[in-house]
Design an enzyme around this catalytic site. Structure first.
Site, short mmCIF file in Angstrom:
data_model
loop_
_atom_site.label_atom_id
_atom_site.label_comp_id
_atom_site.label_asym_id
_atom_site.label_seq_id
_atom_site.Cartn_x
_atom_site.Cartn_y
_atom_site.Cartn_z
N CYS A 271 -2.08 5.63 -3.69
CA CYS A 271 -2.24 5.87 -2.25
C CYS A 271 -0.96 6.36 -1.58
O CYS A 271 -1.00 6.78 -0.42
CB CYS A 271 -2.72 4.60 -1.58
SG CYS A 271 -4.20 3.89 -2.34
N HIS B 76 -1.58 5.35 5.60
CA HIS B 76 -2.64 5.36 4.60
C HIS B 76 -3.79 4.51 5.09
O HIS B 76 -3.59 3.40 5.61
CB HIS B 76 -2.10 4.83 3.28
CG HIS B 76 -3.16 4.40 2.32
ND1 HIS B 76 -4.22 5.21 1.97
CD2 HIS B 76 -3.33 3.23 1.66
CE1 HIS B 76 -5.00 4.56 1.12
NE2 HIS B 76 -4.49 3.36 0.92
N ASN C 20 -11.44 4.15 2.15
CA ASN C 20 -10.10 4.33 1.56
C ASN C 20 -10.19 5.41 0.50
O ASN C 20 -10.78 5.22 -0.56
CB ASN C 20 -9.65 3.00 0.95
CG ASN C 20 -8.29 3.08 0.27
OD1 ASN C 20 -7.80 4.16 -0.04
ND2 ASN C 20 -7.68 1.93 0.03
#
Length: 336
Positions: free
Chosen positions: A125, A261, A292
């Protein structure tokens, strides 16, 4: 006599010139997942902020999503594929060990007339911020005039639909930016690092070696120690955000956007509080509709904020990513 090597000549500075994203067609609401994990829409939203996510179909491959996002970014930047000297792809869901998917993407785009450098980055990520840092250094160092940075994931391929801790979290998609020369700073100093002591908090359940040696082994999926990652992110990433702001010489109140993020809405809220971010500073909350998407989450959120007018073109934004490894990176940027 020792030869004198001529130094590479780059641009004085670099910045993001364009951004583009691709979101799969299929929208998956929480209601499709709750029965298998014995949960509810209310529980998922309260724990993560996620209402829906996008899952790719068989035709929406890592390469196809990347090419679609890259095309939009190039058009937004007004840069042709032939001008791109390097393609960097951040992903953990290209399921071939080799070759790098970046080589296929660069070839199909015609990057650098078919001769652009191309490689993958595996930084989960934080991968987009890692790629952005490399692109900044390339443009300033003279190894490429324009660099295409892509974050792309098909996390639905590695999600266990029966795992109550992860089944509702992950989504698919691709985001891309074009980085090129600038007369003024457009990408601030990076604050990045890793915490390998926590490497097992986000990982795949089986290694490829175990899968090779045991024909009955289940296909690897993602496993996460959610509470440990949550506490680490809330405590440590607020410090990284502050360090990135200090390194760029920017105050939190001067930001035009905060684009972290998209891991968890509660983590984002905790970082806002720790940074004492003024209420008038827009904050990316793309996770609510997209889930996500790991390396794709920051450019996807950036594109949405610019398209909706939440964040201004040319504004100052703080971006930061963190994930498996545990790895992290953050920097202040000028929005395209």
């Amino acid at each position: 006599m020792t030869a004198s090597i001529r130094p590479a000549v780059g641009a004085p500075h670099a910045r993001i010139l364009g951004v583009g994203g691709y979101r799969p067609v299929r929208v998956v609401p929480n209601s499709e997942l709750i029965e298998r994990i014995d949960s509810s829409d209310e529980w998922i939203q309260s724990r993560s902020g996620i209402k829906t996510r996008r899952w790719a179909n068989s035709e929406e491959t890592v390469a196809e999503m990347s090419i679609a996002a890259a095309g939009k970014a190039l058009a937004h930047a007004g840069v042709s594929a032939e001008q791109v000297g390097c393609v960097i792809v951040s992903t953990v869901t290209h399921l071939k060990q080799t070759p790098a998917i970046a080589t296929e993407i660069a070839y199909r785009l015609g990057a650098g007339g078919g001769r652009a450098a191309a490689f993958d980055v595996s930084a989960a990520c934080a991968g987009f911020c890692y790629g952005l840092t490399l692109a900044n250094d390339m443009v300033r160092g003279g190894s490429a005039e324009y660099v295409l940075v892509i974050g792309v994931e098909r996390l639905s391929d590695l999600t266990n639909p029966d795992d109550r801790s992860t089944a509702f979290i992950f989504g698919d998609g691709a985001g891309a930016v074009v980085v090129g020369p600038s007369d003024v700073p457009g990408i601030g100093p990076v604050v990045w690092g890793s915490d390998g002591a926590n490497k097992d908090t986000i990982t795949q359940t089986e290694s490829w070696e175990e899968l090779r040696n045991n024909s009955e082994a289940p296909f690897p999926t993602l496993r996460m120690e959610g509470q440990t990652v949550f506490r680490w992110a809330v405590w440590e990433m607020a410090k990284v955000c502050k360090e990135a702001l200090d390194a760029a010489g920017v105050e939190a109140a001067e930001l035009d956007a905060f684009i972290p993020h998209q891991a968890n809405m509660r983590i984002t809220d905790a970082m806002i509080k720790a940074l004492k971010l003024p209420a008038e500073v827009p904050v990316a909350r793309d996770i609510a509709e997209t889930g996500n998407t790991s390396a794709a989450s920051i450019p996807l959120a950036m594109e949405r904020m610019l398209e909706t007018g939440e964040a201004p073109s040319g504004g100052t934004a703080l971006v930061m990513g963190f994930g498996a490894g545990l790895v992290y990176a953050g920097q202040v940027i000028t929005l395209p």
